[in-house]
Design an enzyme around this catalytic site. Structure first.
Site, mmCIF file in Angstrom:
data_model
loop_
_atom_site.group_PDB
_atom_site.id
_atom_site.type_symbol
_atom_site.label_atom_id
_atom_site.label_comp_id
_atom_site.label_asym_id
_atom_site.label_seq_id
_atom_site.Cartn_x
_atom_site.Cartn_y
_atom_site.Cartn_z
ATOM 1 N N CYS A 13 0.853 -1.185 0.000
ATOM 2 C CA CYS A 13 0.000 0.000 0.000
ATOM 3 C C CYS A 13 0.889 1.235 0.000
ATOM 4 O O CYS A 13 2.067 1.167 0.340
ATOM 5 C CB CYS A 13 -0.847 0.056 1.272
ATOM 6 S SG CYS A 13 -2.102 -1.219 1.349
ATOM 7 N N GLY A 39 -0.048 0.100 -5.038
ATOM 8 C CA GLY A 39 -1.361 -0.527 -4.891
ATOM 9 C C GLY A 39 -2.294 -0.070 -5.987
ATOM 10 O O GLY A 39 -2.431 1.133 -6.210
ATOM 11 N N ASN A 113 -0.104 1.320 5.817
ATOM 12 C CA ASN A 113 0.723 0.448 4.974
ATOM 13 C C ASN A 113 1.426 -0.547 5.894
ATOM 14 O O ASN A 113 2.160 -0.126 6.787
ATOM 15 C CB ASN A 113 1.738 1.312 4.214
ATOM 16 C CG ASN A 113 2.751 0.500 3.412
ATOM 17 O OD1 ASN A 113 3.817 0.995 3.091
ATOM 18 N ND2 ASN A 113 2.428 -0.724 3.078
ATOM 19 N N GLY A 114 1.207 -1.837 5.645
ATOM 20 C CA GLY A 114 1.843 -2.863 6.478
ATOM 21 C C GLY A 114 0.817 -3.883 6.925
ATOM 22 O O GLY A 114 -0.317 -3.898 6.440
ATOM 23 N N CYS A 247 12.441 -3.362 5.361
ATOM 24 C CA CYS A 247 12.173 -4.414 4.368
ATOM 25 C C CYS A 247 13.145 -4.254 3.206
ATOM 26 O O CYS A 247 13.031 -3.328 2.406
ATOM 27 C CB CYS A 247 10.734 -4.310 3.852
ATOM 28 S SG CYS A 247 10.425 -5.394 2.443
ATOM 29 N N TYR A 253 12.581 -4.541 -5.248
ATOM 30 C CA TYR A 253 11.416 -4.649 -6.121
ATOM 31 C C TYR A 253 10.347 -3.576 -5.933
ATOM 32 O O TYR A 253 9.837 -3.032 -6.909
ATOM 33 C CB TYR A 253 10.792 -6.035 -5.908
ATOM 34 C CG TYR A 253 9.519 -6.256 -6.682
ATOM 35 C CD1 TYR A 253 9.557 -6.573 -8.035
ATOM 36 C CD2 TYR A 253 8.274 -6.147 -6.062
ATOM 37 C CE1 TYR A 253 8.386 -6.765 -8.759
ATOM 38 C CE2 TYR A 253 7.107 -6.337 -6.769
ATOM 39 C CZ TYR A 253 7.158 -6.651 -8.118
ATOM 40 O OH TYR A 253 6.014 -6.838 -8.807
ATOM 41 N N SER A 294 11.081 -4.792 -14.585
ATOM 42 C CA SER A 294 11.504 -5.283 -13.269
ATOM 43 C C SER A 294 13.018 -5.336 -13.094
ATOM 44 O O SER A 294 13.527 -4.976 -12.050
ATOM 45 C CB SER A 294 10.863 -6.637 -12.974
ATOM 46 O OG SER A 294 11.149 -7.552 -13.992
ATOM 47 N N ASP A 357 14.712 -9.352 -11.116
ATOM 48 C CA ASP A 357 14.826 -8.890 -9.731
ATOM 49 C C ASP A 357 14.461 -9.970 -8.715
ATOM 50 O O ASP A 357 14.988 -9.980 -7.601
ATOM 51 C CB ASP A 357 14.014 -7.608 -9.488
ATOM 52 C CG ASP A 357 12.553 -7.762 -9.835
ATOM 53 O OD1 ASP A 357 12.112 -8.899 -10.096
ATOM 54 O OD2 ASP A 357 11.847 -6.743 -9.863
ATOM 55 N N CYS A 393 6.214 -13.872 3.973
ATOM 56 C CA CYS A 393 6.323 -12.560 4.616
ATOM 57 C C CYS A 393 5.076 -12.312 5.457
ATOM 58 O O CYS A 393 3.955 -12.483 4.981
ATOM 59 C CB CYS A 393 6.429 -11.466 3.556
ATOM 60 S SG CYS A 393 6.391 -9.807 4.281
ATOM 61 N N CYS A 444 15.168 -6.365 7.666
ATOM 62 C CA CYS A 444 14.444 -7.631 7.740
ATOM 63 C C CYS A 444 14.900 -8.441 6.535
ATOM 64 O O CYS A 444 14.866 -7.957 5.402
ATOM 65 C CB CYS A 444 12.933 -7.398 7.667
ATOM 66 S SG CYS A 444 12.008 -8.942 7.504
ATOM 67 N N CYS A 447 12.274 -13.303 4.546
ATOM 68 C CA CYS A 447 11.823 -14.141 3.424
ATOM 69 C C CYS A 447 12.994 -14.860 2.759
ATOM 70 O O CYS A 447 12.797 -15.788 1.989
ATOM 71 C CB CYS A 447 11.017 -13.334 2.412
ATOM 72 S SG CYS A 447 11.804 -11.830 1.857
HETATM 73 S S1 SF4 Z 1 9.918 -10.893 4.985
HETATM 74 FE FE1 SF4 Z 1 10.886 -10.120 3.083
HETATM 75 S S2 SF4 Z 1 9.267 -8.976 2.009
HETATM 76 FE FE2 SF4 Z 1 8.610 -9.245 4.160
HETATM 77 S S3 SF4 Z 1 9.291 -7.410 5.257
HETATM 78 FE FE3 SF4 Z 1 10.911 -8.933 5.476
HETATM 79 S S4 SF4 Z 1 12.316 -8.558 3.740
HETATM 80 FE FE4 SF4 Z 1 10.384 -7.508 3.291
#
Ligand code: SF4
Length: 468
Positions: A13, A39, A113-114, A247, A253, A294, A357, A393, A444, A447
Protein backbone atom coordinates in the site's frame (compact mmCIF):
# COMPACT_ATOMS: atom_id res chain seq x y z
CA UNK A 1 -15.22 -12.09 -19.21
CA UNK A 2 -11.89 -10.61 -18.27
CA UNK A 3 -8.73 -12.07 -16.86
CA UNK A 4 -5.70 -10.92 -14.89
CA UNK A 5 -2.17 -12.09 -15.33
CA UNK A 6 0.62 -12.04 -12.80
CA UNK A 7 2.54 -14.04 -10.30
CA UNK A 8 4.73 -11.09 -9.44
CA UNK A 9 4.70 -10.05 -5.79
CA UNK A 10 2.18 -7.30 -5.24
CA UNK A 11 3.05 -4.01 -3.71
CA UNK A 12 1.32 -3.54 -0.40
CA UNK A 13 0.00 0.00 0.00
CA UNK A 14 1.00 3.63 -0.28
CA UNK A 15 0.05 6.46 2.09
CA UNK A 16 0.16 10.23 1.76
CA UNK A 17 -0.85 13.16 3.98
CA UNK A 18 -0.87 16.98 3.91
CA UNK A 19 -1.31 19.47 6.74
CA UNK A 20 -1.74 23.21 6.20
CA UNK A 21 -2.23 23.75 2.47
CA UNK A 22 -5.23 25.24 0.68
CA UNK A 23 -4.78 22.64 -2.09
CA UNK A 24 -4.37 19.72 0.34
CA UNK A 25 -6.82 17.53 -1.58
CA UNK A 26 -5.28 18.11 -4.99
CA UNK A 27 -1.77 17.58 -3.58
CA UNK A 28 -2.96 14.29 -2.09
CA UNK A 29 -4.39 13.26 -5.46
CA UNK A 30 -0.99 13.83 -7.09
CA UNK A 31 0.79 12.14 -4.20
CA UNK A 32 -1.33 9.04 -4.72
CA UNK A 33 -0.68 9.23 -8.44
CA UNK A 34 3.06 9.02 -7.72
CA UNK A 35 2.49 6.09 -5.33
CA UNK A 36 0.23 4.11 -7.67
CA UNK A 37 2.87 1.36 -8.06
CA UNK A 38 2.29 0.44 -4.37
CA UNK A 39 -1.36 -0.53 -4.89
CA UNK A 40 -3.77 -0.66 -7.78
CA UNK A 41 -6.91 -2.21 -6.31
CA UNK A 42 -8.48 0.82 -4.65
CA UNK A 43 -7.71 4.36 -3.55
CA UNK A 44 -9.25 7.09 -1.42
CA UNK A 45 -8.85 10.57 0.03
CA UNK A 46 -10.29 11.98 3.27
CA UNK A 47 -9.97 15.74 3.91
CA UNK A 48 -10.79 18.10 6.76
CA UNK A 49 -11.56 21.79 7.09
CA UNK A 50 -10.70 21.63 10.80
CA UNK A 51 -14.38 21.10 11.61
CA UNK A 52 -15.84 18.75 9.00
CA UNK A 53 -14.45 15.80 7.11
CA UNK A 54 -15.08 14.75 3.50
CA UNK A 55 -14.19 11.49 1.79
CA UNK A 56 -14.17 9.70 -1.52
CA UNK A 57 -12.99 6.14 -2.16
CA UNK A 58 -13.29 3.74 -5.07
CA UNK A 59 -12.00 0.60 -6.73
CA UNK A 60 -9.40 0.92 -9.48
CA UNK A 61 -6.60 3.32 -10.31
CA UNK A 62 -6.32 6.87 -8.95
CA UNK A 63 -7.33 8.64 -12.22
CA UNK A 64 -10.28 6.24 -12.59
CA UNK A 65 -11.59 7.13 -9.12
CA UNK A 66 -11.04 10.90 -8.99
CA UNK A 67 -11.93 13.60 -11.49
CA UNK A 68 -12.34 17.38 -11.23
CA UNK A 69 -15.89 17.18 -9.95
CA UNK A 70 -14.99 14.68 -7.22
CA UNK A 71 -11.95 16.68 -6.09
CA UNK A 72 -14.04 19.87 -5.99
CA UNK A 73 -16.36 18.25 -3.46
CA UNK A 74 -13.54 17.51 -1.02
CA UNK A 75 -12.70 20.54 1.13
CA UNK A 76 -10.04 21.39 3.64
CA UNK A 77 -6.42 22.19 4.38
CA UNK A 78 -5.72 18.72 5.80
CA UNK A 79 -5.96 15.53 3.76
CA UNK A 80 -4.79 11.93 3.80
CA UNK A 81 -4.85 9.39 0.98
CA UNK A 82 -4.21 5.72 0.34
CA UNK A 83 -3.60 3.37 -2.56
CA UNK A 84 -4.25 -0.25 -1.72
CA UNK A 85 -3.34 -3.74 -2.64
CA UNK A 86 -5.02 -5.87 -0.01
CA UNK A 87 -2.75 -7.83 2.29
CA UNK A 88 -5.50 -8.43 4.83
CA UNK A 89 -9.16 -8.25 3.91
CA UNK A 90 -10.80 -8.84 0.53
CA UNK A 91 -10.51 -6.52 -2.42
CA UNK A 92 -13.90 -4.85 -2.00
CA UNK A 93 -14.94 -1.22 -1.68
CA UNK A 94 -15.82 -1.65 2.01
CA UNK A 95 -12.16 -2.45 2.62
CA UNK A 96 -10.84 0.56 0.66
CA UNK A 97 -8.91 3.14 2.72
CA UNK A 98 -8.60 5.67 4.30
CA UNK A 99 -10.89 4.11 6.85
CA UNK A 100 -12.91 6.60 8.92
CA UNK A 101 -14.97 6.15 12.06
CA UNK A 102 -16.71 8.42 14.55
CA UNK A 103 -16.70 8.03 18.30
CA UNK A 104 -18.15 10.37 20.94
CA UNK A 105 -18.66 13.11 18.35
CA UNK A 106 -15.09 12.92 17.02
CA UNK A 107 -14.07 11.50 13.65
CA UNK A 108 -10.80 9.77 12.79
CA UNK A 109 -9.48 8.54 9.45
CA UNK A 110 -6.50 6.28 8.88
CA UNK A 111 -4.39 5.13 5.94
CA UNK A 112 -2.14 2.15 6.78
CA UNK A 113 0.72 0.45 4.97
CA UNK A 114 1.84 -2.86 6.48
CA UNK A 115 0.33 -5.79 8.35
CA UNK A 116 -0.41 -6.17 12.04
CA UNK A 117 0.70 -9.56 13.30
CA UNK A 118 -1.54 -9.58 16.39
CA UNK A 119 -4.69 -8.37 14.57
CA UNK A 120 -6.75 -11.44 15.41
CA UNK A 121 -6.08 -11.36 19.16
CA UNK A 122 -6.60 -7.61 19.49
CA UNK A 123 -9.79 -7.66 17.43
CA UNK A 124 -11.23 -10.52 19.45
CA UNK A 125 -10.48 -8.61 22.63
CA UNK A 126 -12.06 -5.40 21.29
CA UNK A 127 -15.16 -7.27 20.18
CA UNK A 128 -15.53 -8.76 23.65
CA UNK A 129 -15.51 -5.20 24.98
CA UNK A 130 -18.26 -4.18 22.55
CA UNK A 131 -16.48 -2.82 19.47
CA UNK A 132 -18.39 -3.41 16.23
CA UNK A 133 -16.19 -3.84 13.18
CA UNK A 134 -17.24 -2.71 9.70
CA UNK A 135 -14.43 -4.25 7.66
CA UNK A 136 -12.05 -7.20 7.60
CA UNK A 137 -8.97 -4.97 7.55
CA UNK A 138 -6.42 -4.99 10.33
CA UNK A 139 -6.20 -1.19 10.00
CA UNK A 140 -9.67 -0.79 11.52
CA UNK A 141 -8.27 -2.17 14.80
CA UNK A 142 -6.07 0.92 15.14
CA UNK A 143 -9.10 3.21 14.85
CA UNK A 144 -11.05 1.25 17.48
CA UNK A 145 -8.10 1.34 19.89
CA UNK A 146 -7.80 5.11 19.42
CA UNK A 147 -11.52 5.61 19.90
CA UNK A 148 -11.45 3.62 23.18
CA UNK A 149 -8.72 5.86 24.54
CA UNK A 150 -9.99 9.11 23.00
CA UNK A 151 -10.97 10.76 26.33
CA UNK A 152 -7.28 10.80 27.31
CA UNK A 153 -6.42 13.15 24.43
CA UNK A 154 -4.91 12.18 21.09
CA UNK A 155 -1.33 11.87 22.29
CA UNK A 156 -2.14 9.45 25.10
CA UNK A 157 -4.55 7.59 22.86
CA UNK A 158 -1.76 7.14 20.32
CA UNK A 159 0.64 5.85 22.98
CA UNK A 160 -1.95 3.34 24.23
CA UNK A 161 -2.62 2.21 20.66
CA UNK A 162 0.99 1.66 19.57
CA UNK A 163 1.62 -0.14 22.87
CA UNK A 164 -1.06 -2.69 21.89
CA UNK A 165 -0.46 -3.34 18.20
CA UNK A 166 2.43 -5.41 16.86
CA UNK A 167 3.73 -5.75 13.34
CA UNK A 168 4.36 -3.51 10.37
CA UNK A 169 2.68 -0.14 10.19
CA UNK A 170 3.56 3.09 8.44
CA UNK A 171 0.42 5.19 8.84
CA UNK A 172 -1.10 8.60 8.36
CA UNK A 173 -4.03 9.41 10.63
CA UNK A 174 -6.26 12.46 10.58
CA UNK A 175 -8.47 13.95 13.23
CA UNK A 176 -10.59 17.02 12.43
CA UNK A 177 -7.65 19.31 13.26
CA UNK A 178 -4.46 17.22 13.20
CA UNK A 179 -2.37 15.06 10.92
CA UNK A 180 -0.55 12.24 12.71
CA UNK A 181 2.13 10.08 11.10
CA UNK A 182 3.51 7.02 12.88
CA UNK A 183 5.77 4.11 12.10
CA UNK A 184 6.32 0.81 13.89
CA UNK A 185 9.46 0.43 16.04
CA UNK A 186 11.02 -2.04 13.57
CA UNK A 187 10.50 0.37 10.66
CA UNK A 188 9.48 -2.34 8.17
CA UNK A 189 7.89 0.03 5.63
CA UNK A 190 9.24 3.43 4.62
CA UNK A 191 7.65 6.76 5.59
CA UNK A 192 9.07 10.23 5.00
CA UNK A 193 8.40 13.84 5.93
CA UNK A 194 8.53 16.78 3.54
CA UNK A 195 7.65 20.49 3.42
CA UNK A 196 5.88 22.48 0.76
CA UNK A 197 6.13 26.14 1.78
CA UNK A 198 4.53 26.15 5.25
CA UNK A 199 2.68 22.87 4.75
CA UNK A 200 3.82 19.48 6.07
CA UNK A 201 3.74 16.46 3.76
CA UNK A 202 4.02 12.78 4.72
CA UNK A 203 4.52 10.07 2.09
CA UNK A 204 5.48 6.42 1.72
CA UNK A 205 8.19 7.37 -0.76
CA UNK A 206 10.04 10.50 -1.79
CA UNK A 207 8.89 10.21 -5.43
CA UNK A 208 5.53 11.56 -4.18
CA UNK A 209 7.25 14.62 -2.70
CA UNK A 210 9.08 15.25 -5.98
CA UNK A 211 5.88 15.32 -8.01
CA UNK A 212 4.35 18.11 -5.94
CA UNK A 213 7.68 19.97 -5.66
CA UNK A 214 7.90 19.43 -1.89
CA UNK A 215 11.27 19.37 -0.13
CA UNK A 216 12.37 16.14 1.52
CA UNK A 217 13.04 16.76 5.22
CA UNK A 218 13.77 13.30 6.68
CA UNK A 219 12.54 9.77 7.26
CA UNK A 220 10.04 9.36 10.04
CA UNK A 221 12.01 7.25 12.52
CA UNK A 222 10.99 3.73 13.49
CA UNK A 223 8.76 4.04 16.57
CA UNK A 224 8.20 7.76 16.05
CA UNK A 225 4.80 9.47 16.28
CA UNK A 226 4.54 12.91 14.65
CA UNK A 227 1.58 15.03 15.66
CA UNK A 228 1.08 18.00 13.34
CA UNK A 229 -1.54 20.68 14.01
CA UNK A 230 -1.92 24.45 14.35
CA UNK A 231 0.62 24.36 17.22
CA UNK A 232 3.28 22.96 14.87
CA UNK A 233 4.96 19.58 14.80
CA UNK A 234 5.57 17.44 17.86
CA UNK A 235 7.57 14.21 17.82
CA UNK A 236 7.33 11.49 20.47
CA UNK A 237 8.90 8.05 20.71
CA UNK A 238 7.00 6.27 23.46
CA UNK A 239 8.13 2.69 22.80
CA UNK A 240 11.52 1.16 23.66
CA UNK A 241 13.93 1.16 20.72
CA UNK A 242 14.17 -2.07 18.73
CA UNK A 243 16.56 -3.53 16.21
CA UNK A 244 15.69 -1.94 12.86
CA UNK A 245 14.03 -4.24 10.33
CA UNK A 246 13.71 -2.26 7.09
CA UNK A 247 12.17 -4.41 4.37
CA UNK A 248 15.10 -5.06 2.03
CA UNK A 249 12.65 -6.12 -0.68
CA UNK A 250 11.60 -2.45 -0.99
CA UNK A 251 15.04 -1.86 -2.53
CA UNK A 252 14.92 -4.92 -4.75
CA UNK A 253 11.42 -4.65 -6.12
CA UNK A 254 8.74 -2.50 -4.47
CA UNK A 255 9.87 1.10 -4.24
CA UNK A 256 10.17 3.33 -7.26
CA UNK A 257 13.76 3.71 -8.51
CA UNK A 258 13.52 7.50 -8.26
CA UNK A 259 12.73 7.32 -4.53
CA UNK A 260 15.16 7.59 -1.64
CA UNK A 261 14.18 5.19 1.12
CA UNK A 262 16.01 4.14 4.28
CA UNK A 263 18.51 6.87 3.35
CA UNK A 264 19.57 5.45 -0.05
CA UNK A 265 18.42 6.08 -3.60
CA UNK A 266 16.67 2.97 -4.91
CA UNK A 267 18.07 3.25 -8.45
CA UNK A 268 21.63 3.30 -7.06
CA UNK A 269 21.01 0.25 -4.85
CA UNK A 270 19.49 -1.72 -7.75
CA UNK A 271 22.50 -0.94 -9.94
CA UNK A 272 24.82 -2.17 -7.20
CA UNK A 273 22.77 -5.36 -6.88
CA UNK A 274 23.44 -5.92 -10.59
CA UNK A 275 27.14 -5.17 -10.15
CA UNK A 276 27.26 -7.71 -7.33
CA UNK A 277 25.64 -10.31 -9.57
CA UNK A 278 28.30 -9.76 -12.24
CA UNK A 279 31.12 -10.07 -9.70
CA UNK A 280 29.69 -13.26 -8.20
CA UNK A 281 28.66 -14.94 -11.46
CA UNK A 282 31.01 -14.57 -14.44
CA UNK A 283 29.05 -15.66 -17.55
CA UNK A 284 29.96 -15.65 -21.24
CA UNK A 285 27.16 -14.19 -23.33
CA UNK A 286 26.47 -11.98 -26.35
CA UNK A 287 24.33 -9.58 -24.37
CA UNK A 288 22.31 -9.12 -21.19
CA UNK A 289 18.75 -7.84 -20.93
CA UNK A 290 16.02 -7.28 -18.33
CA UNK A 291 12.41 -8.28 -18.49
CA UNK A 292 11.28 -4.65 -18.50
CA UNK A 293 10.77 -2.95 -16.17
CA UNK A 294 11.50 -5.28 -13.27
CA UNK A 295 15.18 -5.94 -13.88
CA UNK A 296 16.11 -2.69 -15.66
CA UNK A 297 18.39 -1.10 -13.09
CA UNK A 298 20.09 -4.30 -11.95
CA UNK A 299 20.72 -5.05 -15.65
CA UNK A 300 22.48 -1.69 -16.09
CA UNK A 301 24.74 -2.46 -13.12
CA UNK A 302 25.35 -6.04 -14.33
CA UNK A 303 26.39 -4.84 -17.80
CA UNK A 304 28.61 -2.03 -16.51
CA UNK A 305 30.45 -4.42 -14.20
CA UNK A 306 30.72 -7.42 -16.56
CA UNK A 307 31.36 -5.53 -19.80
CA UNK A 308 28.58 -7.56 -21.47
CA UNK A 309 26.53 -5.26 -23.75
CA UNK A 310 22.98 -4.31 -22.73
CA UNK A 311 20.16 -4.93 -25.21
CA UNK A 312 16.41 -4.71 -24.90
CA UNK A 313 15.50 -8.10 -26.34
CA UNK A 314 11.95 -7.81 -25.05
CA UNK A 315 9.72 -4.79 -25.55
CA UNK A 316 7.07 -3.85 -23.04
CA UNK A 317 3.70 -2.56 -24.15
CA UNK A 318 3.13 0.37 -21.78
CA UNK A 319 -0.52 0.77 -22.71
CA UNK A 320 -1.80 -2.58 -21.49
CA UNK A 321 -4.51 -2.32 -18.84
CA UNK A 322 -4.66 -4.66 -15.88
CA UNK A 323 -7.37 -6.90 -17.30
CA UNK A 324 -8.14 -8.22 -20.76
CA UNK A 325 -11.01 -9.70 -22.70
CA UNK A 326 -10.48 -13.46 -22.60
CA UNK A 327 -8.33 -14.34 -25.63
CA UNK A 328 -9.24 -17.17 -28.01
CA UNK A 329 -8.14 -20.66 -26.90
CA UNK A 330 -5.63 -20.72 -29.76
CA UNK A 331 -3.82 -17.58 -28.46
CA UNK A 332 -1.35 -19.35 -26.20
CA UNK A 333 0.73 -17.39 -23.68
CA UNK A 334 -1.36 -14.34 -24.57
CA UNK A 335 -1.01 -12.83 -21.11
CA UNK A 336 2.77 -12.71 -21.41
CA UNK A 337 2.92 -11.65 -25.05
CA UNK A 338 0.46 -8.81 -24.70
CA UNK A 339 2.74 -7.17 -22.14
CA UNK A 340 6.22 -8.28 -23.24
CA UNK A 341 7.08 -9.13 -26.82
CA UNK A 342 10.50 -10.61 -27.76
CA UNK A 343 12.47 -9.00 -30.60
CA UNK A 344 13.37 -11.93 -32.86
CA UNK A 345 16.07 -10.05 -34.81
CA UNK A 346 17.92 -9.27 -31.59
CA UNK A 347 17.54 -12.69 -29.95
CA UNK A 348 17.97 -15.12 -32.83
CA UNK A 349 21.02 -17.34 -32.36
CA UNK A 350 22.32 -15.36 -29.35
CA UNK A 351 23.60 -16.31 -25.88
CA UNK A 352 21.51 -14.18 -23.57
CA UNK A 353 21.70 -13.30 -19.86
CA UNK A 354 18.39 -12.20 -18.39
CA UNK A 355 18.69 -10.03 -15.29
CA UNK A 356 15.62 -10.47 -13.09
CA UNK A 357 14.83 -8.89 -9.73
CA UNK A 358 13.15 -11.91 -8.12
CA UNK A 359 11.43 -15.23 -8.75
CA UNK A 360 8.35 -15.85 -6.61
CA UNK A 361 6.25 -18.73 -7.99
CA UNK A 362 8.32 -19.14 -11.15
CA UNK A 363 5.35 -19.57 -13.47
CA UNK A 364 5.64 -16.13 -15.09
CA UNK A 365 9.39 -16.60 -15.62
CA UNK A 366 8.71 -19.98 -17.22
CA UNK A 367 6.25 -18.54 -19.76
CA UNK A 368 8.50 -15.57 -20.53
CA UNK A 369 11.52 -17.81 -21.09
CA UNK A 370 9.48 -19.94 -23.46
CA UNK A 371 8.80 -16.89 -25.65
CA UNK A 372 12.52 -15.92 -25.61
CA UNK A 373 13.44 -19.47 -26.63
CA UNK A 374 10.84 -19.40 -29.41
CA UNK A 375 12.37 -16.13 -30.65
CA UNK A 376 15.57 -18.08 -31.37
CA UNK A 377 17.86 -17.46 -28.35
CA UNK A 378 20.61 -20.12 -28.38
CA UNK A 379 21.45 -20.03 -24.66
CA UNK A 380 19.40 -18.41 -21.90
CA UNK A 381 21.01 -17.71 -18.54
CA UNK A 382 19.22 -15.94 -15.72
CA UNK A 383 20.75 -13.98 -12.87
CA UNK A 384 18.49 -12.83 -10.03
CA UNK A 385 19.32 -9.74 -7.97
CA UNK A 386 18.45 -11.28 -4.58
CA UNK A 387 18.73 -14.71 -2.91
CA UNK A 388 15.92 -17.28 -3.32
CA UNK A 389 12.65 -16.43 -1.52
CA UNK A 390 12.19 -19.43 0.79
CA UNK A 391 9.99 -18.09 3.58
CA UNK A 392 6.66 -16.22 3.67
CA UNK A 393 6.32 -12.56 4.62
CA UNK A 394 4.12 -11.55 7.58
CA UNK A 395 4.72 -7.83 7.25
CA UNK A 396 2.55 -6.75 4.35
CA UNK A 397 3.80 -8.49 1.21
CA UNK A 398 1.42 -10.89 -0.46
CA UNK A 399 3.42 -14.12 -0.22
CA UNK A 400 2.17 -15.13 3.20
CA UNK A 401 2.46 -18.90 2.73
CA UNK A 402 5.33 -21.15 1.68
CA UNK A 403 3.18 -22.65 -1.07
CA UNK A 404 3.43 -19.37 -2.98
CA UNK A 405 7.24 -19.58 -3.16
CA UNK A 406 8.92 -22.00 -5.56
CA UNK A 407 12.23 -21.82 -3.66
CA UNK A 408 10.64 -22.99 -0.41
CA UNK A 409 10.32 -26.53 -1.75
CA UNK A 410 12.77 -26.66 -4.66
CA UNK A 411 16.52 -26.39 -5.16
CA UNK A 412 18.08 -23.82 -7.52
CA UNK A 413 18.74 -26.67 -10.00
CA UNK A 414 15.08 -27.74 -9.85
CA UNK A 415 13.94 -24.14 -10.41
CA UNK A 416 16.34 -23.82 -13.36
CA UNK A 417 14.88 -26.94 -14.93
CA UNK A 418 11.28 -25.86 -14.23
CA UNK A 419 11.76 -22.44 -15.84
CA UNK A 420 13.69 -23.90 -18.78
CA UNK A 421 17.02 -22.09 -18.40
CA UNK A 422 20.57 -23.07 -19.35
CA UNK A 423 21.79 -21.68 -16.03
CA UNK A 424 20.34 -19.85 -13.03
CA UNK A 425 22.24 -17.86 -10.40
CA UNK A 426 20.97 -15.85 -7.45
CA UNK A 427 22.80 -13.03 -5.70
CA UNK A 428 24.16 -14.10 -2.29
CA UNK A 429 22.78 -12.66 0.93
CA UNK A 430 26.12 -10.94 1.55
CA UNK A 431 26.12 -9.49 -1.98
CA UNK A 432 22.58 -8.16 -1.52
CA UNK A 433 23.45 -6.53 1.81
CA UNK A 434 26.64 -4.99 0.41
CA UNK A 435 24.62 -3.23 -2.31
CA UNK A 436 22.54 -1.33 0.25
CA UNK A 437 25.50 0.47 1.80
CA UNK A 438 23.85 0.06 5.23
CA UNK A 439 24.83 -2.10 8.17
CA UNK A 440 23.54 -5.67 8.07
CA UNK A 441 21.52 -5.20 11.25
CA UNK A 442 19.25 -2.59 9.61
CA UNK A 443 17.17 -5.05 7.64
CA UNK A 444 14.44 -7.63 7.74
CA UNK A 445 15.75 -10.59 5.70
CA UNK A 446 13.10 -13.06 6.85
CA UNK A 447 11.82 -14.14 3.42
CA UNK A 448 15.40 -15.10 2.52
CA UNK A 449 16.77 -16.59 5.75
CA UNK A 450 13.71 -17.31 7.93
CA UNK A 451 15.01 -15.04 10.68
CA UNK A 452 11.78 -13.22 11.62
CA UNK A 453 12.09 -10.00 13.63
CA UNK A 454 8.56 -10.59 15.01
CA UNK A 455 6.61 -13.83 14.92
CA UNK A 456 2.81 -13.90 14.75
CA UNK A 457 1.06 -16.06 17.35
CA UNK A 458 -1.85 -16.95 15.06
CA UNK A 459 -2.76 -17.22 11.37
CA UNK A 460 -2.28 -13.86 9.65
CA UNK A 461 -3.19 -14.79 6.09
CA UNK A 462 -4.99 -12.26 3.91
CA UNK A 463 -8.39 -13.59 4.95
CA UNK A 464 -7.59 -14.16 8.64
CA UNK A 465 -10.13 -11.56 9.82
CA UNK A 466 -12.85 -12.99 7.57
CA UNK A 467 -13.02 -16.54 8.78
CA UNK A 468 -12.14 -16.63 12.43
S1 SF4 B 1 9.92 -10.89 4.99
FE1 SF4 B 1 10.89 -10.12 3.08
S2 SF4 B 1 9.27 -8.98 2.01
FE2 SF4 B 1 8.61 -9.25 4.16
S3 SF4 B 1 9.29 -7.41 5.26
FE3 SF4 B 1 10.91 -8.93 5.48
S4 SF4 B 1 12.32 -8.56 3.74
FE4 SF4 B 1 10.38 -7.51 3.29
Amino acid sequence: MSMRFTDRPREECGVFGVFGHEDAVRLTYFGLYALQHRGQESAGIVSSTGKSMYEHKGMGLVPEIFDESVLNELYGHIAIGHVRYSTTGSSIIRNAQPFSASHAGKTLAIAHNGNLINAKEVRRDLEKKGSLFQTTMDSEIIVHLLARNADRGIEEAMVATVSTIEGAYSCVLMTEDSLIAFRDPNGFRPLCLGRLDEAYIVASETCALDLIDAVYVREIDPGEILIINDHGLRSIKPLPERKKSFCIFEYIYFARPDSTIFGQNVYGVRKKLGQGLALENPIEADFAMPFPDSGNYAAIGFCQESGIPLEMGIIRNHYVGRTFIEPAQSMRDFGVRVKLNPVKDILDGKRVVIVEDSIIRGTTSKTRIKTVRQAGAREIHMVVSCPPHRYPCFYGIDFSTKGELIASEHSVEEIRAFIGLDSLCYLSLAGMLAATGLDNDHFCLACFNGDYPLLPKADISKSCLEDY
